[in-house]
Structures are given as C-alpha cells and as structure tokens.
Design an enzyme around this catalytic site. Sequence first.
Site, PDB file in Angstrom:
ATOM      1  N   CYS A   1       0.799  -1.103   0.146  1.00 29.65           N
ATOM      2  CA  CYS A   1       0.007  -0.086   0.004  1.00 29.65           C
ATOM      3  C   CYS A   1       0.715   1.323   0.045  1.00 29.65           C
ATOM      4  O   CYS A   1       2.050   1.317   0.310  1.00 29.65           O
ATOM      5  CB  CYS A   1      -0.976  -0.085   1.053  1.00 29.65           C
ATOM      6  SG  CYS A   1      -0.093   0.660   2.666  1.00 29.65           S
ATOM      7  N   GLY A   2       0.140   2.126  -0.383  1.00 30.28           N
ATOM      8  CA  GLY A   2       0.889   3.618  -0.471  1.00 30.28           C
ATOM      9  C   GLY A   2       1.589   3.926   0.822  1.00 30.28           C
ATOM     10  O   GLY A   2       2.660   4.814   0.563  1.00 30.28           O
TER      11      GLY A   2
END
Lengths: 275, 275
Positions: free
Chosen positions: A116-117
């Site tokens: 994820c970011g």
Amino acid sequence: MRHPPQRIKTTDVVEWDEGRERRVQDDLATEEPLEIRVGGAPLTITMRTPGDDFELAAGWLYAEGIVERGSDIVRISYGRAADGCTTGNVVEVDLRPERSVDIGAFQRHFVAASSCGICGRASIDSLRARGTRKPNDALRTTPECLTDLPGELRSVQRVFGRTGGLHAAGLFEADGTLVAAREDIGRHNAVDKVIGDALLHERLPLSERILLVSGRGGFEIVQKALVAGVPILASVSAPSSLAVQMARAGGLTLVGFLRDRRFVVYSHANRVAAA
Amino acid sequence: MRHPPQRIKTTDVVEWDEGRERRVQDDLATEEPLEIRVGGAPLTITMRTPGDDFELAAGWLYAEGIVERGSDIVRISYGRAADGCTTGNVVEVDLRPERSVDIGAFQRHFVAASSCGICGRASIDSLRARGTRKPNDALRTTPECLTDLPGELRSVQRVFGRTGGLHAAGLFEADGTLVAAREDIGRHNAVDKVIGDALLHERLPLSERILLVSGRGGFEIVQKALVAGVPILASVSAPSSLAVQMARAGGLTLVGFLRDRRFVVYSHANRVAAA
C-alpha cells in the site's frame, strides 16, 4: 461548523523520577486515522496527527503519482465517515476528469502488489522501475549552513515541544532560510504535508530547496524527495542501505546524522561545498 | 545454498565534523523488501532488515489474526521472487488446511479497507472493534527493574552499535531478565520478530512478560502487545493519544519515556509497584 481534532490531548499520568512518584498532567501527540478518498472512492488510510490534512492528502496523491500539479485537484474538503458523522478524519478529493482515469489503475496495482501507499508501495520489482526526474545539479549549500538547519526546524516545532512525540519536515532555501515546516507522528506524513503545501501553491518541483526530516532517512523519504525534485535531503539520524542506493541512483544529495555540528554525506557530495 | 542478505552494508561516505572533512567507511543498516506468501498467495510486502525472517513472517501473521498458534504453520521456507531467483526476500508459509480458509477473507478485507497490514490495517471503524484478550492482572514489576531494561536491551543490540540506525524490541521477565531481543529498521517488525519467535516455540500468550521497544509507542505496537497477551509495554519515547486510549481500554500497562532512570506510566499503573 466542523471542529477539527486537536493535535494535543492532555491526560493524567504517573511520573516516576529517581524514586519519586507523582501524579501529573501530560500532553500527548494526537494519533488518528485519516481516510483519503478520490472521486468518492477510498484510496488509503493513514495514521496521522490532525492538522494540514488537505496538504497531507495532496502530498500523498503527488507521491503516488495520482496528481502532477495543484491544478489537477479541483476540490478538497472534509467528508463524512462511514457512520455519517463529519469527524474531520475523512478527506474527499475531486480531480480534473483527465486525471480521474488513473484511479482504477492505481487500485488494481494496489491489489496486485499486495502492498500500500503508506508503506511506499514497494514491490520487489517496482522499486527500481519507478521513474523520477533528475534533481537540479546546480544547487549548492555549505557545511556551516547545513549544521544550522536542525536548530531552525526545532525552533518552530510547537507540538514536539509539548509532547516530545512528533516528527517534523522542513523545507529550506540553500542559504538556510526556513520556507515551510510541518509536524506529524509519522515522518512520511510530515514530508507529504510540506510537499503537499508546495503542490497546492504550484511551487513544484522543489529544485531550489533542501528538505530536512527528523528521525531516519528511509527509502520512502528518498523516494518522495526524488519525486518532488528536491536536490538535497538531510536527516538527523541514520539512512538505510536502500535509501543510499536510491539517492545515488537518482542523483540526490543524501545527508545523515545531521546533529551536534556534524554530518555524513552519503551521495553526490558535490552540492555541499566549503564556503 | 541460499545466502541471506546481509544486515549491514559498508559504504564510502564523506564525514564533516566541525570544519574537518574526510572520506571514511560507514556501516548502513540494510533495508530490503520482504514478501510474505501464504499458500502461494502474496499477502504483504514489508521493508525490513534481513534476519529472523521466519519469525517476522510468523509474528506478522499472528498480529493479523491469520494464525493463532505455532502449530497452525506447517512449513516456512524462502521462496522464489517474480524473476525466478531465490533472493531471500520472499518467505512462503503453508498453514494447516483449517486455517487456510481465512486467507480469502483477509484479502477481501485488505482490499475493502484500502489499507494494509504493515500500517496496522486501520480502518476508522475496525480500530475499536478488534477483540483482544485481557492481559494478566497479577504480573508485578518495580520501578527500579523497569529503569534497568533499556541498558539491557542496548547491550545486546549488535547492529545498532555499528549503524546507529536500528530499532529493537526485547522481551523480559518481570524481574528484568532478558528473554529475547530482535532488531529491525522498523519498530513494528522488531516486535513481530520477538512475538513470532515466541509463537514458533509455542510460548504465547506472553502473560508473564514485559515488552520493551525503542522509539515511540504508537497504536500499532499497543495492538500487537494486546494480541500477544503482554501485560506491560514500555517504550523509550512518547506514546500517542491513540496508544494510550487503546492501552487503557485493553487493560495494558503502558510505560513511556523510559530513559535516564525516569519513566511515565500512562495506564494501569497498579502493575508497577515500589519494592
């Protein structure tokens, strides 16, 4: 009127100091989730200290490659949480229609990479593949100027002074003039906030700036600096092996252990020249 | 034979110290991605310092609720990266068939929440909903014992001593005896490693242990401690507001700023009794 969450929460604690115990009031840095939505779709949730939430959202979207300039964002506002309340913990971003097509691709990548970011969206293969611009090679600063930066940043850290618990990121001109500073419980959030602020004011790339972060200089901070076109990144603590590797490959001057009038240059030392 | 990545990488740097510049060799803490696969399916990628990778994978799966005991894991081994190489950066975990059904649900939740395990998988709504056991209320330690712990942990931090760049987590008995310690560039990884080690040796819950972490005591560390049944969690720096809130609600004794023979107790101070 929405009342944003407080950056500091005060609580009763027991302090123990060399055998003496007493009940005192203690200030805590607030840590709360922020959900970032684009066009109504939730893209990420990050734990952050409230404040500068729009800058945080903008900076995160920029680091992820979802926006490229401030004008890509047509509206930023606080949204409603799942229970219908406006808590100040949801930021809604609307993009220009031309940018919105990227969202689907981002979500697919997001799922495919099982990452994820917030964590740098680091797949083993994509780490090296991510393209960034080459930072300004003409920028110069001096060792004396660099050693003054931590004191400058600390002097404007309001929440840290009360809680002892916040990271900070500061943008400086090459002569050491402080341009912007933001605090957060997460280093990466503090960096997203200063870069997001620059994005929203159309001041990117940051080709004339030094970025200073408290704490470590990990690879994700190097990545964010490279994406924003920062030529010199300094941290008060140790960089990681991957941070140094990325800084060398990307043309970034990486400075570590910047404290007590001492520092170490890990890459592209030519930008740091004795006066 | 696979050669695991090194924990330390040595590199040439420029050191600047009070006006003197010199070229020296510097040790860097290694930061590399680790992909954790269960039954062949990639579940997450975390940036970590190589070493104790099986413990890290086991501890992470435990914190995420995917495994409950060591016997849920039938096999852990290094796997091949996407390019076919055995790099030591992929860990394959096979679970008992009864546990494997949870994987699909985890992946769906993963997508739905737009977040990921590395970051605490924190959706605004699920934060408070996560169930944890109540820690052992009979465990007692003393202030004098607590103030000895940071020195004990530091004395076994081999990589930190050379790089200045690693976090550590240590498990102690109530009398201050060190039981286990692990280092990593990420605080949460160091915690996953000590808890994963306990899981693989079927020593969970940790109802007779004190967990000490370097750095801050954020909410995700409190969450991991509660899941593992730890009664006392101490950190050398500041906790966040959410960490204190979760510790109070979960029955955990949370100690912060444990350094220089001083500390602050934020919750359930009854477990810290003067001798």
